[in-house]
Enzyme design. Structure first.
Site, PDB file in Angstrom:
ATOM      1  N   GLU A 100       0.821  -1.214   0.000  1.00  0.00           N
ATOM      2  CA  GLU A 100       0.000   0.000   0.000  1.00  0.00           C
ATOM      3  C   GLU A 100       0.854   1.263   0.000  1.00  0.00           C
ATOM      4  OE1 GLU A 100      -3.057   0.342  -0.688  1.00  0.00           O
ATOM      5  OE2 GLU A 100      -3.618  -1.769  -0.626  1.00  0.00           O
TER       6      GLU A 100
ATOM      7  N   ASP B  58      -9.350   5.550  -0.345  1.00  0.00           N
ATOM      8  CA  ASP B  58      -8.278   6.243  -1.071  1.00  0.00           C
ATOM      9  C   ASP B  58      -8.900   7.006  -2.246  1.00  0.00           C
ATOM     10  OD1 ASP B  58      -8.897   4.316  -2.952  1.00  0.00           O
ATOM     11  OD2 ASP B  58      -6.836   3.675  -3.286  1.00  0.00           O
TER      12      ASP B  58
ATOM     13  N   TYR C  32      -6.251   5.796   5.592  1.00  0.00           N
ATOM     14  CA  TYR C  32      -6.416   4.835   4.494  1.00  0.00           C
ATOM     15  C   TYR C  32      -5.559   3.586   4.715  1.00  0.00           C
ATOM     16  CZ  TYR C  32      -5.706   2.251   0.303  1.00  0.00           C
ATOM     17  OH  TYR C  32      -5.599   1.189  -0.553  1.00  0.00           O
TER      18      TYR C  32
END
Ligand code: ADE
Length: 351
Positions: A37, A138, A120
């Protein structure tokens, strides 16, 4: 039923069939989700894959990340940019080793408190790896939700993001929290796309989407334009001695902190000014050659660069704060930001 409750089933069914097979999805351990991520924040999925594989191979656990020397960590991140992201990851890894025995805590609030982890990323780790029903909103998800809800609110606003998070949290299915978040992200990445027309014909939410119904999907989401960037003129030097070029380490704080760079100066200097500077380093220039101009765009600054190769006599000692390296060593050992790419390429091809 509220509109967002209605999207859950069709989205999950679509995801079961259409989700891309991605390395961090196949085996969603917390550390793998975290690394992927962070990499995906500024880089496309296809480009991330080789970086992800190399990173996981060399630093297979949070403990390895906590201990790796800084220069090696920067080298592993070279090409991904925004190096503070990986510095923060290392800080967080040290904290996880010290406070949580090297294992990511299975607790949203504890994850969220780690350096460099925003709501997020915390939601992604908590839901993909642990099944904790927290949202992971996101840019992809903001786009999907703005369209489904036909919201004209500015997605750059924190308050809107929080509102969307609350709405997702209210409908997130307890049994499939991670898949639901991923299905929103995936829809945004491959169907409800950001550039060019969204592929509404293929969308499982077509019959629910208010923007589609009103024919305004392409107008959404609304986003305040970015502030214009500050332009900085710089002169970059490829100082060549024998078959080596000079490098120096950037300061520990600020833009590109702690990375290595070709010597460079503020402003666009002419040949005479450059030769003066080089002599001031107690080097003896033999020849100077102009190189092509180059531009590099950072998030808030643009560098407009002019470059010169300056051949110098082999010095008895390195100039203050600089050292000369051969091509192989430069490539193997030192992380040099992409901003200097045009000029490091010149050096690589010359030798
Ligand atoms: N972009 C950001 N996170 C992602 C994910 N988990 N899968 C696909 N694309 C992404």
């Amino acid at each position: 039923m509220e509109l967002l409750e209605e999207i859950v089933e069709p989205l999950l069914s679509w995801y079961d069939i259409h989700a891309r097979k991605l390395p961090w999805r196949e085996n969603p351990e917390p550390y793998r989700v975290w690394v992927s991520e962070i990499m995906l924040q500024q880089t496309r999925v296809e480009a991330v894959k080789p970086y992800f594989a190399r990173f996981m191979k060399e630093l297979p656990t949070i403990g390895h990340l906590a201990k790796v020397p800084e220069d090696r960590l920067m080298k592993l991140w070279e090409g991904l940019g925004y190096y503070n992201r990986v510095r923060n990851m290392q800080k967080a890894a040290v904290k996880i080793v010290e406070e949580y025995q090297g294992e990511m805590p299975a607790d949203f609030d504890k994850i969220r408190e780690l350096p460099g982890i925003g709501s997020y990323t915390a939601g992604a780790i908590a839901s993909f790896a642990f099944g904790i029903p927290k949202p992971a909103v996101d840019g992809n998800v903001l786009r999907v939700l703005s369209r489904v809800l036909k919201s004209y609110e500015d997605i750059m606003k924190q308050s809107l993001r929080r509102k969307m998070e609350e709405q997702v949290e209210a409908v997130i299915p307890l049994e499939r929290a991670g898949d639901f978040n991923q299905s929103l992200i995936e829809l945004g990445a491959i169907v409800c796309v950001p550039n060019g027309a969204p592929k509404c014909g293929e969308c499982p939410l077509k019959s629910l989407c208010r923007a589609y119904e009103a024919g305004v999907a392409e107008e959404l989401p609304r986003k305040t334009p970015q502030k214009s960037r500050r332009i900085e003129d710089r002169t970059v030097l490829v100082l060549l001695s024998d078959n080596r070029a000079a490098l120096r380490k950037r300061p520990g704080k600020g833009l590109l902190a702690g990375l290595y760079e070709l010597p460079n100066l503020e402003g666009h200097l002419d040949r005479e000014e450059i030769l003066q500077y080089v002599r001031g380093l107690e080097l003896s220039p033999i020849r100077i050659q102009e190189l092509p101009q180059a531009k590099h765009v950072f998030s808030h600054i643009e560098w407009h660069m002019e470059g010169f190769a300056v051949k110098v006599e082999e010095p008895e000692q390195d100039p203050e704060g600089m050292f000369f390296v051969e091509k192989e060593e430069m490539e193997r050992r030192y992380s040099i930001p992409a901003a200097f790419g045009a000029y490091t390429e010149y050096f690589r091809h010359r030798f």
